[in-house]
Scaffold this active site. Structure first.
Site, PDB file in Angstrom:
ATOM      1  N   CYS A  66      44.688  36.302  33.627  1.00 29.79           N
ATOM      2  CA  CYS A  66      44.122  36.308  35.094  1.00 29.79           C
ATOM      3  C   CYS A  66      43.124  35.270  35.550  1.00 29.79           C
ATOM      4  CB  CYS A  66      43.317  37.640  35.470  1.00 29.79           C
ATOM      5  SG  CYS A  66      42.988  38.168  36.957  1.00 29.79           S
ATOM      6  N   TYR A  67      41.979  35.186  35.556  1.00 30.90           N
ATOM      7  CA  TYR A  67      41.063  33.864  35.844  1.00 30.90           C
ATOM      8  C   TYR A  67      41.422  32.953  34.907  1.00 30.90           C
ATOM      9  CZ  TYR A  67      37.394  30.722  36.482  1.00 30.90           C
ATOM     10  OH  TYR A  67      36.477  29.650  36.539  1.00 30.90           O
TER      11      TYR A  67
ATOM     12  N   ASP B  34      29.228  61.344  20.721  1.00 34.30           N
ATOM     13  CA  ASP B  34      28.350  60.131  20.450  1.00 34.30           C
ATOM     14  C   ASP B  34      27.109  60.301  19.594  1.00 34.30           C
ATOM     15  OD1 ASP B  34      30.317  59.194  22.102  1.00 34.30           O
ATOM     16  OD2 ASP B  34      29.230  58.701  23.803  1.00 34.30           O
TER      17      ASP B  34
ATOM     18  N   GLU C 136      45.499  43.928  28.503  1.00 32.24           N
ATOM     19  CA  GLU C 136      44.247  44.620  27.642  1.00 32.24           C
ATOM     20  C   GLU C 136      44.145  46.308  28.155  1.00 32.24           C
ATOM     21  OE1 GLU C 136      43.843  42.176  29.687  1.00 32.24           O
ATOM     22  OE2 GLU C 136      41.800  41.965  30.621  1.00 32.24           O
TER      23      GLU C 136
ATOM     24  N   GLY D 105      37.970  37.191  35.408  1.00 37.77           N
ATOM     25  CA  GLY D 105      36.531  37.147  35.829  1.00 37.77           C
ATOM     26  C   GLY D 105      36.426  36.969  37.458  1.00 37.77           C
TER      27      GLY D 105
ATOM     28  N   LYS E  31      35.013  55.069  22.419  1.00 35.95           N
ATOM     29  CA  LYS E  31      34.804  56.519  22.429  1.00 35.95           C
ATOM     30  C   LYS E  31      36.000  57.008  21.093  1.00 35.95           C
ATOM     31  CE  LYS E  31      33.064  59.941  24.791  1.00 35.95           C
ATOM     32  NZ  LYS E  31      31.773  59.813  24.755  1.00 35.95           N
TER      33      LYS E  31
ATOM     34  N   HIS F  96      46.748  42.235  33.419  1.00 37.52           N
ATOM     35  CA  HIS F  96      45.718  42.511  32.382  1.00 37.52           C
ATOM     36  C   HIS F  96      46.566  43.233  31.282  1.00 37.52           C
ATOM     37  CE1 HIS F  96      42.106  41.102  34.231  1.00 37.52           C
ATOM     38  NE2 HIS F  96      42.714  41.224  35.146  1.00 37.52           N
TER      39      HIS F  96
END
Ligand code: XMP
Length: 519
Positions: free
Chosen positions: A86-87, A233, A177, A59, A375, A175
């Site tokens: 991270c944060y 989409d 992720e 964050g 997606k 990160h």
């Protein structure tokens, strides 16, 4: 948000990182359900023992200032495994007596290389030969908290991963992720299955039944208008809603004049003739060009297009009786980058067409069945619904269309030039078997004219910029490494065939720090 009773789940506390939803995504990929809350809504969680683990996100806040965003200390007395990212890592360190400093020397953005200092359950099978991890921090932990050990380091920081394995508290500065962290998934795998010992119980196709049922219950006997653009989409939305309510679905395709060459009419025919949907085509290009005249500010363009789009839908809806809903193909990343869906402090990057452009007082209620999905998950859904392959695997195309690929003001002439260049580029990608290796490719028109020479004459024309990126979900991206032959061929072909372009450049930026689209 609604909390599920399922016990095999993970709690994510969102401190406002741009990529928090990717954490949920990685966890889902591993077949596990997760719930995201903000620090403010922690008191809404009645029973922490329902969670098998907690993840604290990154964050924009800093623990080096007073009044930093935090979690109650009782989190750490619940004996539930915790992973800080991270944060989240800095917060864990701060709350356990470590030191954190904002430091130019230790700050890291983009790629860094990681090395092991101690074996850990969290890093089992994680290190690979590349060892690249994705960083985005200014603050760094400079002193380990009591009872914690250093697990891994980078050139700039000795404390890139820390742990208190007895209490099952872990922190990573990078990160895991984002797809640009090499083997980041393994960190989540280890946390979920070795440390939290959770079971796999989630998958995309299973969600299909739930969505169809939810749409049925919400809509009942009313009519739904679906904004069909021909991208994957909205196509999946149309097929899903059609499965739920059949003839009460009216699909509307608005030709803004800002679409790719030929693509729109082709899609219209498929939906009308192959899927037998109730589709109406509206040619609105004149009004779009009129409203965009002399507008060059990117946010203004986006807002104008978004608002006009909705206005046309509202007008169309009035032609039918009993229409109450508007179905849209809004995805998870659209919501994150416009405004954090959890209400935390995510910084706004762009007003996405289908979110930021909505007028406050809408006369139609929204149905957004894909807003929890990324997606590639939508493509899995599309496949399971029998969506034509060329639509299902079509590169993403933004709602505001070519208007945000023409830098500066938009005119019909510029659109025509760009459509031609883009058509040649995309066709050449298909012919060279490169289309499916690329996540998204497009041509853009830059606002500058430069001098060239053709035959023996001087030209003074536009520059065409080509972009092609690899990505998993559009949240992060790297530019595609074209063979030189392809670049030679495409540059030559565009300059020789498109009147109005005398120069071709290739964009070699990654995301971050750049975005995929130019505006
Ligand atoms: P950026 O440029 O933010 O794009 O890196 C990430 C992905 O989102 C697409 N994009 C949009 N899609 N409406 C959409 O439906 C929009 O307003 C919009 N703006 C960007 C972009 O093409 C890329 O795939």
């Amino acid at each position: 948000m609604q909390f599920q009773k399922n016990k095999e789940k993970i709690l994510i506390v969102d401190f406002g990182s741009q990529v928090t939803k990717l954490i949920a995504r990685r966890i889902r990929d591993l077949g596990v359900y997760s719930e995201i809350i903000t620090p403010k809504s922690i008191n809404k969680v009645k029973n922490f023992s329902e969670y098998k683990g907690v993840i604290l996100s990154g964050g924009p806040s800093t623990v080096t200032k007073k009044n930093f965003q935090s979690i109650p200390k009782f989190f750490f007395s619940k004996k539930i495994p915790i992973l800080g990212i991270c944060y989240g890592l800095q917060l864990i360190a701060k709350l356990h007596g470590g030191k954190i400093k904002a430091s130019k020397k230790r700050r890291e953005f983009g790629r860094a290389y990681i090395f092991e200092s101690k074996r850990s359950l969290l890093t089992k099978n994680f290190y690979r030969s590349k060892r690249a991890v994705w960083m985005s921090h200014e603050d760094a932990v400079t002193k380990l908290p009591k009872n914690f050990k250093a697990v891994a380091f980078t050139k700039s920081s000795k404390l890139t991963i820390i742990e208190n394995s007895k209490e099952k508290i872990y922190g990573v500065q990078f990160h895991p992720e984002v797809s640009h962290t090499d083997n980041g998934k393994q960190i989540f795998k280890n946390f979920l299955f070795l440390i939290c010992k959770i079971k796999r119980k989630w998958n995309v196709v299973l969600q299909k039944k739930r969505i169809i049922q939810e749409v049925k219950e919400k809509v009942q006997n009313h009519k739904v208008i679906c904004a069909l653009s021909g991208g994957v989409d909205s196509s999946v939305v149309a097929l899903l809603v059609n499965k739920a309510i059949k003839k009460n679905l009216i699909c509307i395709m608005v030709d803004t004049g800002l679409m790719r060459k030929n693509e729109f009419k082709y899609t219209y025919k498929i939906f009308k003739n192959k899927y037998k949907l109730n589709v109406k085509l509206i040619n609105a290009s004149k009004i779009f060009f009129k409203k965009l005249k002399k507008i060059s500010n990117p946010e203004k363009k986006r807002k104008i297009i978004g608002k006009l789009f909705i206005k046309i839908f509202e007008k169309e809806s009035k032609k039918y009786r009993n229409v109450k809903f508007l179905a849209q193909g809004t995805l998870y990343p659209d919501i994150i980058e416009s405004k954090s869906s959890t209400g935390s402090k995510t910084s706004k990057i762009k007003s996405h067409h289908n979110v930021g452009g909505l007028p406050k007082k809408m006369n139609l209620k929204l149905i957004e069945p894909l807003k929890e999905f990324f997606k590639d998950e939508v493509r899995v859904l599309g496949n399971s619904l029998g969506l034509a392959k060329d639509i299902c695997y079509r590169h993403p195309f933004p709602g505001p269309g070519l208007a945000i690929r023409i830098i500066g003001n938009v005119t019909i002439d510029k659109i025509k030039i760009l459509q031609e260049a883009d058509y040649i580029y995309i066709n050449e990608l298909y012919k060279s078997n490169l289309y499916d290796k690329i996540w998204q490719a497009y041509a853009a028109l830059l606002p500058m004219k430069t001098v060239g020479v053709m035959g023996d004459s001087r030209t003074y024309e536009y520059t065409c910029m080509l972009r092609a990126v690899t990505s998993e979900d559009g949240m992060t991206a790297d530019y595609f490494n074209f063979p030189k032959d392809f670049l030679d061929k495409i540059s030559n072909k565009i300059v020789n065939s498109v009147k109005g372009i005398n120069r071709v450049v290739y964009d070699i930026s990654s995301k971050p720090p750049s975005t995929i689209e130019l505006e």
